[in-house]
Design an enzyme around this catalytic site. Sequence first.
Site, PDB file in Angstrom:
ATOM      1  N   CYS A   5       0.814  -1.224   0.000  1.00 17.88           N
ATOM      2  CA  CYS A   5       0.000   0.000   0.000  1.00 17.88           C
ATOM      3  C   CYS A   5       0.840   1.264   0.000  1.00 17.88           C
ATOM      4  O   CYS A   5       0.299   2.367  -0.160  1.00 17.88           O
ATOM      5  CB  CYS A   5      -0.941   0.007   1.186  1.00 17.88           C
ATOM      6  SG  CYS A   5      -0.122   0.031   2.804  1.00 17.88           S
ATOM      7  N   CYS A  32      -3.043  -5.176   4.420  1.00 19.08           N
ATOM      8  CA  CYS A  32      -2.823  -5.615   3.039  1.00 19.08           C
ATOM      9  C   CYS A  32      -2.823  -7.133   2.939  1.00 19.08           C
ATOM     10  O   CYS A  32      -3.369  -7.701   1.983  1.00 19.08           O
ATOM     11  CB  CYS A  32      -1.503  -5.046   2.522  1.00 19.08           C
ATOM     12  SG  CYS A  32      -1.542  -3.275   2.195  1.00 19.08           S
ATOM     13  N   CYS A  65     -21.708 -36.589  -3.823  1.00 24.53           N
ATOM     14  CA  CYS A  65     -23.139 -36.873  -3.740  1.00 24.53           C
ATOM     15  C   CYS A  65     -23.874 -36.116  -4.846  1.00 24.53           C
ATOM     16  O   CYS A  65     -23.702 -34.907  -4.995  1.00 24.53           O
ATOM     17  CB  CYS A  65     -23.670 -36.474  -2.364  1.00 24.53           C
ATOM     18  SG  CYS A  65     -25.454 -36.679  -2.187  1.00 24.53           S
ATOM     19  N   CYS A  95     -29.097 -36.061   4.724  1.00 28.35           N
ATOM     20  CA  CYS A  95     -29.129 -36.358   3.287  1.00 28.35           C
ATOM     21  C   CYS A  95     -29.381 -37.845   3.069  1.00 28.35           C
ATOM     22  O   CYS A  95     -30.499 -38.243   2.744  1.00 28.35           O
ATOM     23  CB  CYS A  95     -27.828 -35.916   2.615  1.00 28.35           C
ATOM     24  SG  CYS A  95     -27.809 -36.211   0.826  1.00 28.35           S
ATOM     25  N   CYS A 114     -24.685 -44.520  -7.254  1.00 26.23           N
ATOM     26  CA  CYS A 114     -23.863 -45.579  -7.827  1.00 26.23           C
ATOM     27  C   CYS A 114     -22.402 -45.149  -7.881  1.00 26.23           C
ATOM     28  O   CYS A 114     -22.082 -44.012  -8.250  1.00 26.23           O
ATOM     29  CB  CYS A 114     -24.374 -45.930  -9.224  1.00 26.23           C
ATOM     30  SG  CYS A 114     -23.396 -47.200 -10.074  1.00 26.23           S
ATOM     31  N   CYS A 118      -0.875 -16.679 -22.806  1.00 26.09           N
ATOM     32  CA  CYS A 118      -0.334 -17.934 -23.320  1.00 26.09           C
ATOM     33  C   CYS A 118      -1.283 -19.086 -23.025  1.00 26.09           C
ATOM     34  O   CYS A 118      -2.231 -18.958 -22.236  1.00 26.09           O
ATOM     35  CB  CYS A 118       1.042 -18.206 -22.712  1.00 26.09           C
ATOM     36  SG  CYS A 118       0.996 -18.657 -20.977  1.00 26.09           S
ATOM     37  N   CYS A 157      -4.515 -28.552 -26.626  1.00 23.80           N
ATOM     38  CA  CYS A 157      -4.732 -30.003 -26.732  1.00 23.80           C
ATOM     39  C   CYS A 157      -5.349 -30.599 -25.473  1.00 23.80           C
ATOM     40  O   CYS A 157      -5.676 -31.794 -25.458  1.00 23.80           O
ATOM     41  CB  CYS A 157      -3.411 -30.700 -27.051  1.00 23.80           C
ATOM     42  SG  CYS A 157      -2.149 -30.551 -25.752  1.00 23.80           S
ATOM     43  N   HIS A 211       6.580 -28.674 -23.112  1.00 25.52           N
ATOM     44  CA  HIS A 211       5.539 -29.091 -24.054  1.00 25.52           C
ATOM     45  C   HIS A 211       5.516 -28.208 -25.295  1.00 25.52           C
ATOM     46  O   HIS A 211       5.401 -28.699 -26.423  1.00 25.52           O
ATOM     47  CB  HIS A 211       4.181 -29.056 -23.358  1.00 25.52           C
ATOM     48  CG  HIS A 211       3.023 -29.319 -24.268  1.00 25.52           C
ATOM     49  ND1 HIS A 211       2.710 -30.571 -24.748  1.00 25.52           N
ATOM     50  CD2 HIS A 211       2.099 -28.478 -24.820  1.00 25.52           C
ATOM     51  CE1 HIS A 211       1.652 -30.504 -25.528  1.00 25.52           C
ATOM     52  NE2 HIS A 211       1.261 -29.248 -25.592  1.00 25.52           N
ATOM     53  N   CYS A 232       1.384 -27.435 -30.738  1.00 29.13           N
ATOM     54  CA  CYS A 232       0.836 -26.478 -29.780  1.00 29.13           C
ATOM     55  C   CYS A 232       1.829 -25.339 -29.587  1.00 29.13           C
ATOM     56  O   CYS A 232       3.028 -25.567 -29.442  1.00 29.13           O
ATOM     57  CB  CYS A 232       0.541 -27.152 -28.449  1.00 29.13           C
ATOM     58  SG  CYS A 232      -0.681 -28.476 -28.540  1.00 29.13           S
TER      59      CYS A 232
END
Length: 329
Positions: free
Chosen positions: A5, A28, A89, A116, A121, A188, A204, A212, A219
């Site tokens: 600050c 701050c 859930c 609840c 599944c 980027c 990708c 990479h 890419c």
Amino acid sequence: ECPLCLLPQPPEAFPTLASCHHRSCRACLEQYLRIAISESRLPAACPHCPALLQPADLHCLLPEPGLRDKYEEFLLRRLLVADPGTRWCPAPDCSYAVIAYGCAECPRLTCGREGCGTEFCYHCRQPWHPDGPCAPVAPAPSLASPAAQLAHPEDSAHGETLVQAEAEAIKVCPRCSAFIMKINDGSCNRMNCTVCGCLFCWLCLQEISDVHFLSPSGCTFWGKRPWSRSRRILWQLGMVLGAPMVISLVAGIAIPVITFGIPIYMGRKVLQWALGSPCLSGCQQCLSVTSSVLLSLFVSPIITAVTVGVGVPLMLTYVYGVVVLSLCR
């Protein structure tokens, strides 16, 4: 003076952090942590360096119990999202997580949150279906699907353009499937998920390492789409054929720049320091500058030899190793 600050503060306003030696005023730091928690940028780091703030410091700096609870919840969620055995859930307004291991043969799970008790599944993560196999999970409505079109047919052309732009700006994390939006500001394509910490490529959508975008994958750091296959092949062929000339040119420029640039740089820096030191006489200033330049002239050829001797073989290995293998594939 607080570096954030820029206001003068008493010494007791600067809390001591266990993570690093940087100091900022308490107001701050509290505001910084509020913003970090609201944006789920956790774990929070020091505002001045990458050092992560310790939990004890965070508890001291967060005066509100609600913020502390939210901070701990975000950290817990990040840990659970990275766990492949965690199931959430599916009941509305319930975000309870069930950690399930070895439930492939008995996939019936029960939410443990008080009040609840939803049964669901383990495989399809949908409400429990005892009378049949798992139904295929319907994909979430895509931004480019007809359900996402605008309601007014006369605006269909504009709606398709808008939806396509939104679909390109919103994608899912390859690890935790969290929705992530990328602002089209020319930034980027190296993305970091704030939920699970996954580092992935925006083009990708694969988890990546720091090299990479240097690999022949198509890419790029910037751009909206990867290169086409023909463009990648042409670029790789150009690298293989033009590598000797480009590497020789780079080495020819780097050798004189490093050899003579370091003494010039050191001479300028020492001269500025000497002129700002009133305790040094004119002879002492000249001696300091001369000695620094002579020492740099002795050291700079060594630095040049190491840089060129290591950099050139690495570049040749990359071009005639990684790029050639990519072309063969």
